[in-house]
Design a protein around this motif. Structure first.
Motif, PDB file in Angstrom:
ATOM      1  N   ALA A 191       0.818  -1.211   0.000  1.00 34.61           N
ATOM      2  CA  ALA A 191       0.000   0.000   0.000  1.00 34.61           C
ATOM      3  C   ALA A 191       0.853   1.262   0.000  1.00 34.61           C
ATOM      4  CB  ALA A 191      -0.939  -0.009   1.196  1.00 34.61           C
ATOM      5  N   ARG A 192       2.119   1.158   0.413  1.00 38.04           N
ATOM      6  CA  ARG A 192       3.005   2.316   0.392  1.00 38.04           C
ATOM      7  C   ARG A 192       3.326   2.746  -1.038  1.00 38.04           C
ATOM      8  NH1 ARG A 192       7.886   1.195   1.405  1.00 38.04           N
ATOM      9  NH2 ARG A 192       8.479   3.393   1.623  1.00 38.04           N
ATOM     10  N   TRP A 193       3.280   1.806  -1.953  1.00 36.41           N
ATOM     11  CA  TRP A 193       3.748   2.061  -3.323  1.00 36.41           C
ATOM     12  C   TRP A 193       2.645   2.640  -4.186  1.00 36.41           C
ATOM     13  CZ3 TRP A 193       8.685   1.088  -5.337  1.00 36.41           C
ATOM     14  CH2 TRP A 193       9.580   0.492  -4.447  1.00 36.41           C
ATOM     15  N   GLN A 194       3.057   3.504  -5.120  1.00 39.99           N
ATOM     16  CA  GLN A 194       2.179   3.983  -6.173  1.00 39.99           C
ATOM     17  C   GLN A 194       2.483   3.128  -7.395  1.00 39.99           C
ATOM     18  OE1 GLN A 194       1.864   8.645  -5.756  1.00 39.99           O
ATOM     19  NE2 GLN A 194       3.917   8.007  -5.142  1.00 39.99           N
ATOM     20  N   GLU A 195       1.598   2.157  -7.666  1.00 37.97           N
ATOM     21  CA  GLU A 195       1.829   1.191  -8.732  1.00 37.97           C
ATOM     22  C   GLU A 195       1.065   1.578  -9.991  1.00 37.97           C
ATOM     23  OE1 GLU A 195       0.841  -2.669  -7.047  1.00 37.97           O
ATOM     24  OE2 GLU A 195       2.973  -2.992  -6.633  1.00 37.97           O
ATOM     25  N   LEU A 196       1.739   1.500 -11.126  1.00 38.95           N
ATOM     26  CA  LEU A 196       1.165   1.867 -12.417  1.00 38.95           C
ATOM     27  C   LEU A 196       1.478   0.776 -13.427  1.00 38.95           C
ATOM     28  CD1 LEU A 196       2.594   5.515 -12.490  1.00 38.95           C
ATOM     29  CD2 LEU A 196       0.331   4.832 -11.649  1.00 38.95           C
ATOM     30  N   VAL A 197       0.530   0.463 -14.292  1.00 38.14           N
ATOM     31  CA  VAL A 197       0.794  -0.459 -15.391  1.00 38.14           C
ATOM     32  C   VAL A 197       0.783   0.339 -16.691  1.00 38.14           C
ATOM     33  CG1 VAL A 197      -1.656  -1.156 -15.567  1.00 38.14           C
ATOM     34  CG2 VAL A 197       0.145  -2.590 -16.540  1.00 38.14           C
ATOM     35  N   MET A 198       1.889   0.250 -17.431  1.00 37.68           N
ATOM     36  CA  MET A 198       2.053   0.991 -18.674  1.00 37.68           C
ATOM     37  C   MET A 198       2.381   0.015 -19.800  1.00 37.68           C
ATOM     38  SD  MET A 198       4.212   4.409 -17.663  1.00 37.68           S
ATOM     39  CE  MET A 198       3.572   5.634 -16.528  1.00 37.68           C
ATOM     40  N   VAL A 199       1.583   0.054 -20.854  1.00 34.93           N
ATOM     41  CA  VAL A 199       1.804  -0.782 -22.026  1.00 34.93           C
ATOM     42  C   VAL A 199       2.190   0.129 -23.190  1.00 34.93           C
ATOM     43  CG1 VAL A 199       0.770  -2.429 -23.632  1.00 34.93           C
ATOM     44  CG2 VAL A 199       0.175  -2.512 -21.201  1.00 34.93           C
ATOM     45  N   MET A 200       3.414  -0.002 -23.661  1.00 30.25           N
ATOM     46  CA  MET A 200       3.896   0.813 -24.783  1.00 30.25           C
ATOM     47  C   MET A 200       3.396   0.186 -26.085  1.00 30.25           C
ATOM     48  SD  MET A 200       7.826   1.737 -23.587  1.00 30.25           S
ATOM     49  CE  MET A 200       8.443   0.056 -23.706  1.00 30.25           C
ATOM     50  N   ASN A 201       2.651   0.976 -26.868  1.00 28.23           N
ATOM     51  CA  ASN A 201       2.112   0.451 -28.118  1.00 28.23           C
ATOM     52  C   ASN A 201       2.158   1.507 -29.214  1.00 28.23           C
ATOM     53  OD1 ASN A 201       0.103   2.022 -26.912  1.00 28.23           O
ATOM     54  ND2 ASN A 201      -1.484   0.465 -27.029  1.00 28.23           N
ATOM     55  N   ALA A 202       1.786   1.112 -30.423  1.00 30.19           N
ATOM     56  CA  ALA A 202       1.846   2.018 -31.570  1.00 30.19           C
ATOM     57  C   ALA A 202       0.823   1.560 -32.606  1.00 30.19           C
ATOM     58  CB  ALA A 202       3.251   2.044 -32.167  1.00 30.19           C
ATOM     59  N   PHE A 203       0.537   2.439 -33.570  1.00 28.42           N
ATOM     60  CA  PHE A 203      -0.538   2.170 -34.521  1.00 28.42           C
ATOM     61  C   PHE A 203      -0.141   2.581 -35.937  1.00 28.42           C
ATOM     62  CE2 PHE A 203      -2.332   2.620 -30.358  1.00 28.42           C
ATOM     63  CZ  PHE A 203      -3.189   1.534 -30.265  1.00 28.42           C
ATOM     64  N   ASP A 204      -0.316   1.647 -36.849  1.00 27.04           N
ATOM     65  CA  ASP A 204      -0.108   1.866 -38.286  1.00 27.04           C
ATOM     66  C   ASP A 204      -1.466   2.178 -38.891  1.00 27.04           C
ATOM     67  OD1 ASP A 204       0.421   1.742 -40.996  1.00 27.04           O
ATOM     68  OD2 ASP A 204       0.661  -0.445 -41.025  1.00 27.04           O
ATOM     69  N   THR A 205      -1.772   3.460 -39.029  1.00 27.85           N
ATOM     70  CA  THR A 205      -3.120   3.864 -39.426  1.00 27.85           C
ATOM     71  C   THR A 205      -3.394   3.733 -40.912  1.00 27.85           C
ATOM     72  OG1 THR A 205      -2.367   6.168 -39.551  1.00 27.85           O
ATOM     73  CG2 THR A 205      -3.377   5.443 -37.487  1.00 27.85           C
ATOM     74  N   ASN A 206      -2.341   3.592 -41.739  1.00 24.26           N
ATOM     75  CA  ASN A 206      -2.580   3.410 -43.177  1.00 24.26           C
ATOM     76  C   ASN A 206      -2.132   2.038 -43.664  1.00 24.26           C
ATOM     77  OD1 ASN A 206       0.195   3.740 -43.138  1.00 24.26           O
ATOM     78  ND2 ASN A 206       0.157   5.760 -44.112  1.00 24.26           N
ATOM     79  N   PHE A 207      -1.774   1.163 -42.717  1.00 27.41           N
ATOM     80  CA  PHE A 207      -1.499  -0.237 -42.997  1.00 27.41           C
ATOM     81  C   PHE A 207      -0.395  -0.437 -44.041  1.00 27.41           C
ATOM     82  CE2 PHE A 207      -5.810   0.123 -41.385  1.00 27.41           C
ATOM     83  CZ  PHE A 207      -5.743  -0.731 -40.283  1.00 27.41           C
TER      84      PHE A 207
END
Length: 378
Positions: A246-262
């Motif tokens: 409970a002392r910790w500030q925990e965060l989940v981060m997923v690094m992603n990217a998007f090819d919008t014109n394929f």
């Protein structure tokens, strides 16, 4: 010799970068028909509009840290059905029951759903999702529990869930072992091991398309302190629900990217899907409490991604399968696709204020992968 295709690809990426540098997103001709990018209504602009209501005004101190190279406007989280900020702490613990042998059985329910999502202001992407969000739910369990994942495919293509962990080949989520057609259901069942920061993703072919379209999520297994008496304090600090955790500030981060014109090259980069989400809405951090980030890279079409922390250093636990750091006192780590780890750091000795974090590929930063920690006294 540079081919015409390569020249066109560079010009498209350069165009996106130029728009980011100018401070906004825009509509493009020739994008995939499934993508919708309505233009801004320039007639609605008013030079004397206050900055609080004018989306075209200069960014705040938080947003201007990288030369104002950020997108303009805000993504509608309610319409998307998920909020990048809420995702930072939105763990899915499933439902718990006891087996006949007294062990904990933790059950998760996951659905594959086709869904258009907004990844930058005015830019929609035809995603394939787990539970209607990208990334999918952040599943969290305790080492040694029995896990049961009920997976239903409501999408338009065959899908699966492949877990990075230890399990039988029958539970591997590949063709012949958990890959199911639209309308079907499959139940994955295995023990939660090893502890650490893991992920799951669809393993249907073509794999690059299923990954890129959004079928991935974080999968965290907390260590059982009783199994690690030599590092019991560290294990308790990671075990959700303990006073030490409970002392910790925990965060989940997923690094992603998007090819919008394929074209097999990304136009937008992000953490938790929305470009520049944490530049526009900085992450609040209490300086008196340490920070732990569960970081996962699922970026397709680029060989590596990275995380750089400004004005501070962190300890890094590669894959999170140890209770002692892999690297100590670093400010930058690289991850290939599916690589993941845990970052631990503190702002206790810093003055309050905005502190940046971002990928250290400058192009990624300018195309959406940059944010701020808003460090406060309490």
């Amino acid at each position: 010799m540079t081919t015409q295709h390569e020249t066109e690809k560079v010009s498209r990426r350069s165009l996106i970068a130029g728009i980011a540098a100018a401070g906004g997103t825009a509509a493009f001709a020739g994008v995939a028909a499934a993508q919708s990018m309505p233009g801004h209504d320039m007639a609605a602009m008013q030079d004397d509009a206050p900055s609080a209501v004018n989306p075209y005004s200069a960014p705040s101190i938080h947003e201007g840290g990288h030369g104002q190279m950020i997108t303009v406007g805000r993504v509608d989280a309610a319409a998307n059905g998920f909020d990048p900020t809420a995702m930072l702490t939105d763990w899915d613990f499933g439902t718990v029951s006891l087996m006949e042998d007294g062990r904990v059985l933790r059950t998760f329910e996951v659905e594959a759903i086709d869904k258009d999502i907004e990844i930058a202001p005015g830019v929609t992407f035809p995603a394939w999702t787990f539970n209607g969000r990208v990334p999918g739910p952040a599943l969290r369990a305790k080492e040694g529990e029995r896990l049961r994942i009920v997976f239903r495919n409501y999408g338009s293509h065959p899908h699966s869930m492949h877990f990075h962990g230890i399990h039988s080949w029958r539970m591997d989520g590949v063709p012949g072992a958990g890959l199911i057609n639209p309308g079907e259901e499959f139940i994955y069942e295995f023990d939660a091991r090893p502890f650490g920061c893991h992920l799951y993703h669809c393993h249907a072919l073509p794999l690059k398309r299923h990954m890129h379209k959004g079928m991935y999520g974080a999968f965290v297994i907390d260590p059982d302190p009783e199994l690690h008496p030599e590092f019991a304090d560290a294990a308790r600090s990671r075990l959700y629900g303990t006073p030490e955790n409970a002392r910790w500030q925990e965060l989940v981060m997923v690094m992603n990217a998007f090819d919008t014109n394929f074209d097999n090259a990304n136009e937008f980069y992000a953490v938790n899907t929305v470009a520049h989400a944490f530049a526009q809405q900085p992450i609040r951090i209490e300086k008196s409490r340490p920070v732990r980030i569960y970081l996962v890279n699922v970026t397709e079409f680029d060989p590596i991604n990275s995380f750089h922390l400004h004005a501070n250093f962190f300890d890094y636990f590669d894959t999170g399968t140890t209770l002692t750091p892999t690297l100590r006192t670093v400010d930058l780590i690289m991850q290939c696709q599916a690589q993941r780890g845990i970052l631990e750091f503190s702002y206790a000795e810093h003055e309050a204020g905005p502190y940046m974090f971002h990928a250290h590929q400058a192009e990624f930063t300018e195309l959406g992968w940059m944010g701020m920690f808003d460090v406060v006294e309490a």
